[in-house]
Design a protein around this motif. Structure first.
Motif, short mmCIF file in Angstrom:
data_model
loop_
_atom_site.label_atom_id
_atom_site.label_comp_id
_atom_site.label_asym_id
_atom_site.label_seq_id
_atom_site.Cartn_x
_atom_site.Cartn_y
_atom_site.Cartn_z
N LEU A 71 0.83 -1.21 0.00
CA LEU A 71 0.00 0.00 0.00
C LEU A 71 0.86 1.26 0.00
N ASN A 72 1.94 1.22 0.75
CA ASN A 72 2.83 2.38 0.78
C ASN A 72 3.55 2.58 -0.55
N LEU A 73 3.91 1.47 -1.19
CA LEU A 73 4.53 1.57 -2.51
C LEU A 73 3.57 2.19 -3.52
N GLY B 115 16.78 -3.50 4.75
CA GLY B 115 15.75 -2.80 5.51
C GLY B 115 16.16 -2.49 6.93
N GLU B 116 16.88 -3.42 7.58
CA GLU B 116 17.29 -3.21 8.97
C GLU B 116 18.30 -2.07 9.07
N SER C 100 11.96 -0.81 5.74
CA SER C 100 11.58 -1.83 4.76
C SER C 100 11.02 -1.18 3.50
N PHE C 101 10.24 -0.13 3.70
CA PHE C 101 9.69 0.59 2.55
C PHE C 101 10.82 1.18 1.69
N VAL C 102 11.81 1.79 2.33
CA VAL C 102 12.92 2.42 1.59
C VAL C 102 13.71 1.36 0.82
N GLY D 181 13.56 2.23 -2.80
CA GLY D 181 14.88 2.72 -3.21
C GLY D 181 15.27 3.97 -2.45
N PRO D 182 16.50 4.03 -1.89
CA PRO D 182 16.94 5.22 -1.15
C PRO D 182 16.91 6.50 -2.01
#
Length: 532
Positions: free
Chosen positions: A385-387, A468-469, A509-511, A515-516
């Motif tokens: 959903l965030n993507l 992600g971590e 995790s989203f990043v 992608g950064p």
């Protein structure tokens, strides 16, 4: 005879299965010989309206108990699940959703199976609604036997118990009358005759009850005194006595019902016993509430339909929502869907690491009858959903472009579970997230922290870019460096300023997936006030 692992499971379906087993043991000790009679699980349906989420909940939960009983007894005791439609009830009001409703006014109080089908597909309104129920249940693959109350009354299947009720008329009245007001007491009868002149279900007092010849005497609608047999579909029972009579006549061993029946359940049981039956194991579940905490009502239209849920989430998640804490009141509204979807996959993910005892307590055992699929999407529904939100993706192809960065071997073909989640995510985003987005300007502290985060994202090493971590730790460090007293406020600020929502999954995790560099661009765009 029994599986010892399932005998100790704390899952509520196994608890109910054990209660049924105890019931059988008590019958045996009393000298009751069941012979080859299967254990009967029952659900009821009122065909005055379409099947709804409560209908699904009752059948799926009863199926869970049935499956638990079969596993507990290692399949050595036969079972049946019957779904009884109360289609002999008189039509009390014309549904506003049918074609030409005025044409049905003349059929008020007639049994639903004697009312013409306004849709023109079946020989009666009741049979049309029964067909809708069966199609609904069949679409989920439920194993059940359908029974029509009209057929049960008119075929003679209930005759023996209606004649018993005549003989026990006074005993039934002693149970029912104390529950009624004085005015209702004066006219009450457990028998509702079908008028021989109008065909309507009559709520009239009995002038005479004649057990010797199996008849009742009453005044018809035109004042004519009528004496007729209670057998062969000439009468039906009032709904409360009908409950108990049905248990006795059909030999029901288990039935669950909503809390709105709880006060009447002792009446059902007493009438069942009066008619020579043994009341079933009964399980009372709480009713669903809307987001305001009010009881969901078909009339109010304040709930979610099954069709609504399945537009945005897989059916397994709806089964999980029904499995979880059935005796606790739960709010049922659209916001619960993403959380429930992710909880389902968390339980599914845990299955492979559990032993048999742990699996018996895992909800997916009960959702999939002990054989859950080997499926573990690498992304959560919340992340998808965030993507969709960040990429403003209106199609799944765009979404898969980001997924491939995170899981390069995944494709729609080899990851069908993930693929269907992408479709659900796009649909949910378009209908519930996008219309409610509310971006805000950052405070000075938040702006400085976000600008710092942009710099760090642009300098992330290749090794850390999809970790992600590591990215989550970096985001934490920025929050600490900029002296946020509560780091929750820092993450909330990221979501509100950059995504127009107040919460979401782990941002690291989203990043890693988005992608950064892309996330840095997103933050800069939001700081410039160019998101809407």
């Amino acid at each position: 005879m029994t599986n010892e692992i399932y005998m100790t499971s704390k899952a509520w379906p196994f608890d109910q299965a054990r209660a049924i087993l105890r019931r059988l043991d008590i019958e045996k000790k009393r000298g009751i010989d069941r012979g080859d009679k299967p254990v009967v699980f029952e659900t009821g349906y009122g065909p005055s309206g379409l099947p709804h989420i409560g209908t699904f909940g009752e059948v799926v939960r009863t199926t869970m108990v049935r499956n638990a009983f079969i596993a507990l007894t290692e399949g050595k005791i036969a079972t049946r699940l019957i779904c009884v439609s109360d289609d002999m009830d008189g039509m009390r009001k014309v549904p506003g959703t049918v074609p030409n409703p005025d044409e049905l006014e003349a059929y008020m109080q007639k049994p639903l199976t004697d009312v013409p089908d306004p849709f023109g597909t079946h020989d009666s309104f009741g049979n049309h609604m029964n067909a809708r129920l069966r199609a609904f249940l069949d679409s989920f693959g439920f194993d059940y036997e359908f029974m029509s109350a009209t057929e049960l009354y008119r075929s003679g299947a209930y005759d023996e118990y209606l004649l018993r009720a005549l003989n026990k008329f006074d005993d039934i009245m002693k149970v029912m009358l104390p529950t009624l007001g004085a005015e209702r007491q004066a006219t009450y009868s457990p028998f509702l005759p079908i008028s021989p002149s109008t065909g309507r279900v009559l709520y009239v007092p009995m002038k005479a009850v004649n057990p010797e010849d199996g008849t009742i005497t009453f005044d018809d609608e035109d004042g004519t005194e009528v004496t007729m047999s209670v057998t062969g579909g000439n009468v039906k029972f009032q709904w409360k006595p009908d409950f108990g009579m049905r248990w006795a006549a059909l030999g029901v061993d288990f039935e669950m019902f909503g809390k709105d029946h709880q006060d009447n359940a002792p009446l059902y049981s007493r009438i069942c016993k009066i008619l020579g039956g043994n009341p079933p194991v009964q399980f009372v579940y709480e009713l669903f509430l809307d987001e305001k905490g009010e009881k969901i009502s078909k009339t109010k239209g304040n709930g979610i339909s099954v069709e609504d849920w399945l537009k945005y989430a897989p059916p397994e998640s709806l089964s999980l929502f029904n499995f979880a804490k059935p005796r606790a009141a739960k709010k049922l509204y659209f916001d619960v869907i993403p959380k429930t979807v992710d909880e389902y996959y968390q339980h599914l993910d845990g299955w492979s690491r559990q032993d048999e005892k742990q699996r018996a307590n895992n909800p997916v055992w009960h959702i999939h009858n002990g054989t859950p699929p080997d499926e573990n999407p690498p992304l959560t529904f919340a992340l998808l959903l965030n993507l969709v939100s960040a990429a403003n993706a209106s199609d799944t192809e765009t979404l898969w472009g980001f997924i491939k960065k995170y899981a390069p071997d995944a494709t729609p073909e080899n990851s069908p579970g993930l693929d269907r989640l992408t479709h659900y995510a796009v649909a949910y985003y378009e209908d519930f997230v996008k219309p409610n987005k509310a971006y805000r300007d950052p405070t000075d502290q938040e702006r400085a922290a976000l600008e710092d985060l942009v710099k760090r994202f642009r300098n992330v090493s290749a090794a850390e870019s999809n970790d992600g971590e590591a990215l989550q730790t970096m985001i934490f460090s920025v929050g600490k460096d900029h002296e946020f007293e509560n780091l929750r406020d820092w993450f909330k600020a990221i979501y509100e300023v950059c995504l127009g929502q107040s919460q979401g999954p782990r941002f690291g995790s989203f990043v890693a997936i988005y992608g950064p560099e892309e996330t840095a661009d997103l933050i800069e765009t939001s700081l410039a006030g160019n998101l809407s």
